[in-house]
Design a protein around this motif. Structure first.
Motif, PDB file in Angstrom:
ATOM      1  N   LEU A 115       5.526  -5.864  11.499  1.00 22.56           N
ATOM      2  CA  LEU A 115       6.831  -5.611  11.438  1.00 22.56           C
ATOM      3  C   LEU A 115       7.231  -6.274  12.584  1.00 22.56           C
ATOM      4  O   LEU A 115       8.667  -5.273  13.326  1.00 22.56           O
ATOM      5  CB  LEU A 115       7.456  -4.286  11.306  1.00 22.56           C
ATOM      6  N   GLY A 116       6.254  -6.032  14.286  1.00 23.51           N
ATOM      7  CA  GLY A 116       6.576  -6.421  15.264  1.00 23.51           C
ATOM      8  C   GLY A 116       7.166  -5.467  15.850  1.00 23.51           C
ATOM      9  O   GLY A 116       7.670  -5.067  17.276  1.00 23.51           O
ATOM     10  N   LEU A 117       6.822  -4.194  15.579  1.00 24.25           N
ATOM     11  CA  LEU A 117       7.129  -2.668  16.154  1.00 24.25           C
ATOM     12  C   LEU A 117       6.395  -1.255  15.404  1.00 24.25           C
ATOM     13  O   LEU A 117       6.436  -1.665  14.402  1.00 24.25           O
ATOM     14  CB  LEU A 117       9.162  -2.601  16.492  1.00 24.25           C
ATOM     15  N   ALA A 118       6.407  -0.723  16.382  1.00 27.14           N
ATOM     16  CA  ALA A 118       6.169   0.475  15.856  1.00 27.14           C
ATOM     17  C   ALA A 118       7.018   1.786  15.439  1.00 27.14           C
ATOM     18  O   ALA A 118       8.013   1.968  15.591  1.00 27.14           O
ATOM     19  CB  ALA A 118       5.148   1.392  16.587  1.00 27.14           C
ATOM     20  N   LEU A 119       6.467   1.846  14.356  1.00 26.31           N
ATOM     21  CA  LEU A 119       7.634   3.223  13.444  1.00 26.31           C
ATOM     22  C   LEU A 119       8.661   4.058  14.917  1.00 26.31           C
ATOM     23  O   LEU A 119       9.818   4.734  14.834  1.00 26.31           O
ATOM     24  CB  LEU A 119       7.014   3.972  12.232  1.00 26.31           C
ATOM     25  N   ASP A 120       7.441   5.121  15.188  1.00 21.07           N
ATOM     26  CA  ASP A 120       7.802   6.251  16.134  1.00 21.07           C
ATOM     27  C   ASP A 120       8.831   5.759  17.550  1.00 21.07           C
ATOM     28  O   ASP A 120       9.163   6.443  18.004  1.00 21.07           O
ATOM     29  CB  ASP A 120       6.257   6.823  16.783  1.00 21.07           C
TER      30      ASP A 120
ATOM     31  N   GLY B  14       0.676  -0.985  -0.165  1.00 18.37           N
ATOM     32  CA  GLY B  14       0.098  -0.390   0.225  1.00 18.37           C
ATOM     33  C   GLY B  14       1.232   1.340  -0.195  1.00 18.37           C
ATOM     34  O   GLY B  14       2.111   1.216  -0.050  1.00 18.37           O
ATOM     35  N   ALA B  15       1.024   2.334   0.552  1.00 17.21           N
ATOM     36  CA  ALA B  15       1.267   4.201   0.473  1.00 17.21           C
ATOM     37  C   ALA B  15       1.617   3.665   1.708  1.00 17.21           C
ATOM     38  O   ALA B  15       1.500   3.228   2.820  1.00 17.21           O
ATOM     39  CB  ALA B  15      -0.567   5.022   0.433  1.00 17.21           C
ATOM     40  N   MET B  16       2.914   4.469   1.484  1.00 18.00           N
ATOM     41  CA  MET B  16       3.364   4.265   2.765  1.00 18.00           C
ATOM     42  C   MET B  16       3.039   5.232   3.705  1.00 18.00           C
ATOM     43  O   MET B  16       3.325   4.850   5.608  1.00 18.00           O
ATOM     44  CB  MET B  16       4.970   4.982   2.093  1.00 18.00           C
ATOM     45  N   HIS B  17       2.165   6.131   2.898  1.00 16.79           N
ATOM     46  CA  HIS B  17       2.074   7.311   4.574  1.00 16.79           C
ATOM     47  C   HIS B  17       1.075   6.731   5.344  1.00 16.79           C
ATOM     48  O   HIS B  17       0.493   6.725   6.172  1.00 16.79           O
ATOM     49  CB  HIS B  17       0.784   8.643   3.731  1.00 16.79           C
ATOM     50  N   ASP B  18      -0.104   5.264   4.996  1.00 18.61           N
ATOM     51  CA  ASP B  18      -1.229   5.171   5.262  1.00 18.61           C
ATOM     52  C   ASP B  18      -0.114   3.812   6.332  1.00 18.61           C
ATOM     53  O   ASP B  18      -0.834   3.819   7.643  1.00 18.61           O
ATOM     54  CB  ASP B  18      -1.759   3.770   4.926  1.00 18.61           C
ATOM     55  N   LEU B  19       0.661   3.192   6.506  1.00 19.73           N
ATOM     56  CA  LEU B  19       1.504   2.414   7.053  1.00 19.73           C
ATOM     57  C   LEU B  19       2.007   3.181   8.386  1.00 19.73           C
ATOM     58  O   LEU B  19       2.608   2.985   8.936  1.00 19.73           O
ATOM     59  CB  LEU B  19       2.430   1.242   6.189  1.00 19.73           C
ATOM     60  N   ALA B  20       2.643   4.067   7.708  1.00 14.50           N
ATOM     61  CA  ALA B  20       3.606   5.189   8.436  1.00 14.50           C
ATOM     62  C   ALA B  20       2.745   5.850   9.203  1.00 14.50           C
ATOM     63  O   ALA B  20       2.899   6.240  10.735  1.00 14.50           O
ATOM     64  CB  ALA B  20       4.058   6.433   7.936  1.00 14.50           C
ATOM     65  N   GLY B  21       1.135   6.166   9.067  1.00 10.84           N
ATOM     66  CA  GLY B  21       0.308   6.451  10.024  1.00 10.84           C
ATOM     67  C   GLY B  21      -0.940   5.893  10.546  1.00 10.84           C
ATOM     68  O   GLY B  21      -1.571   6.419  11.879  1.00 10.84           O
ATOM     69  N   ASP B  22       0.028   4.463  11.162  1.00  6.79           N
ATOM     70  CA  ASP B  22      -0.720   2.508  11.738  1.00  6.79           C
ATOM     71  C   ASP B  22       0.213   2.629  12.062  1.00  6.79           C
ATOM     72  O   ASP B  22       0.447   1.207  12.193  1.00  6.79           O
ATOM     73  CB  ASP B  22      -1.655   2.616  10.340  1.00  6.79           C
ATOM     74  N   ALA B  23      -0.427   2.694  13.443  1.00  5.36           N
ATOM     75  CA  ALA B  23       1.204   1.588  14.561  1.00  5.36           C
ATOM     76  C   ALA B  23      -0.014   0.505  14.611  1.00  5.36           C
ATOM     77  O   ALA B  23       1.406  -0.211  15.218  1.00  5.36           O
ATOM     78  CB  ALA B  23       1.112   2.966  16.049  1.00  5.36           C
ATOM     79  N   ALA B  24      -0.824   0.482  14.894  1.00  7.68           N
ATOM     80  CA  ALA B  24      -1.357  -1.597  15.016  1.00  7.68           C
ATOM     81  C   ALA B  24      -1.238  -1.849  13.798  1.00  7.68           C
ATOM     82  O   ALA B  24      -0.325  -3.299  14.316  1.00  7.68           O
ATOM     83  CB  ALA B  24      -2.774  -1.113  15.851  1.00  7.68           C
ATOM     84  N   LEU B  25      -1.355  -1.574  12.120  1.00 10.36           N
ATOM     85  CA  LEU B  25      -0.534  -1.914  11.655  1.00 10.36           C
ATOM     86  C   LEU B  25       1.236  -2.199  12.026  1.00 10.36           C
ATOM     87  O   LEU B  25       1.514  -3.427  11.065  1.00 10.36           O
ATOM     88  CB  LEU B  25      -1.334  -1.116  10.437  1.00 10.36           C
ATOM     89  N   GLN B  26       1.527  -1.207  11.609  1.00  5.98           N
ATOM     90  CA  GLN B  26       3.382  -1.389  12.051  1.00  5.98           C
ATOM     91  C   GLN B  26       2.768  -2.588  13.129  1.00  5.98           C
ATOM     92  O   GLN B  26       4.342  -3.586  12.683  1.00  5.98           O
ATOM     93  CB  GLN B  26       3.151  -0.284  12.476  1.00  5.98           C
TER      94      GLN B  26
END
Length: 241
Positions: A233-238, A217-229
């Motif tokens: 990925l097993g981690l939150a990007l932030d 999908g779009a990077m901004h969608d993944l970057a804005g969804d901590a639950a999906l991350q």
């Protein structure tokens, strides 16, 4: 996003007895910077190497710019307009920086304007122009590897972990170079673990796990969804700064 310049459909890759890619489906939009994320061993590097023909797909199809390249040899894939920068920072150690670039240039002739453009992002290349590439630092070797890949205009650039072990200043130069490449309509497929780097640059993202793409999908969608991350990925990007 736009039409894909690269499409993988049901791609499987075996390396010896190991079944690494297990049905990869991936579309890379033309003119975008696409990112592959995933845990170590998920199949990201194998995907790049399979596209480049360094490892052969045992099933499925790879289509580049409307042409099936699945069974093509690596030199023919390169001539079709794809360049590859491996994680290993592979350079010809005994050759100078200039000679490394000449080997990748069409007919062995360097375009001076293109070289000036590259050295604008990586001034160290000019400083070590006549030095053996094997004597350079890891970051400088990475500059040579990237410069060699873009010394001729390419439609698609495959890059594996370009920021690994690099100083922040070099990472910033690399980011500027990739942004400029996007402006020249070069499509980039990037495997990278530097979260801030990919969040800033990425247009689209595919997440791999166990040899498959499990999210696209779009990077901004993944970057804005901590639950999906966390799920993918097993981690939150932030939290991964």
């Amino acid at each position: 996003m736009g039409e894909p310049i690269l499409t993988l459909s049901g791609v499987h890759t075996h390396i010896g007895q190991y079944h690494i890619l297990q049905g990869v489906d991936l579309a890379v939009p033309r003119g975008a910077l696409a990112v592959l994320l995933g845990r170590n061993g998920a199949g990201k590097t194998t995907t790049l190497r399979t596209v480049m023909g360094l490892w052969r797909a045992s099933a499925g199809t790879i289509v580049f710019d409307g042409r099936d390249i699945t069974g093509m040899a690596t030199p023919d894939i390169a001539r079709a307009g794809i360049a590859y920068v491996p994680e290993s920072m592979a350079v010809f150690s005994e050759l100078t920086v200039r000679e490394n670039l000449v080997l990748a240039a069409r007919n062995g002739l360097l375009d001076s304007a293109r070289v000036d453009w590259i050295c604008g992002f990586f001034p160290a290349l000019r400083k070590f122009w006549h030095s053996a590439a094997g004597n350079l630092s890891g970051g400088q070797k990475q500059m040579v590897a990237i410069a060699r890949a873009v010394v001729e205009p390419r439609q698609l650039l495959l890059v594996d972990e370009p920021t690994k072990g690099l100083a922040p200043a070099i990472v910033a130069s690399l980011m500027a170079a990739f942004l400029d490449l996007k402006d020249t309509s070069t499509t980039i497929l990037l495997v990278e673990q530097n979260v801030n780097f990919v969040r800033t640059l990425g247009d689209s993202v595919g997440v791999m796990d166990d040899g498959r793409v499990v999210h696209a999908g779009a990077m901004h969608d993944l970057a804005g969804d901590a639950a999906l991350q966390q799920r993918l990925l097993g981690l939150a990007l932030d939290a991964h700064q």
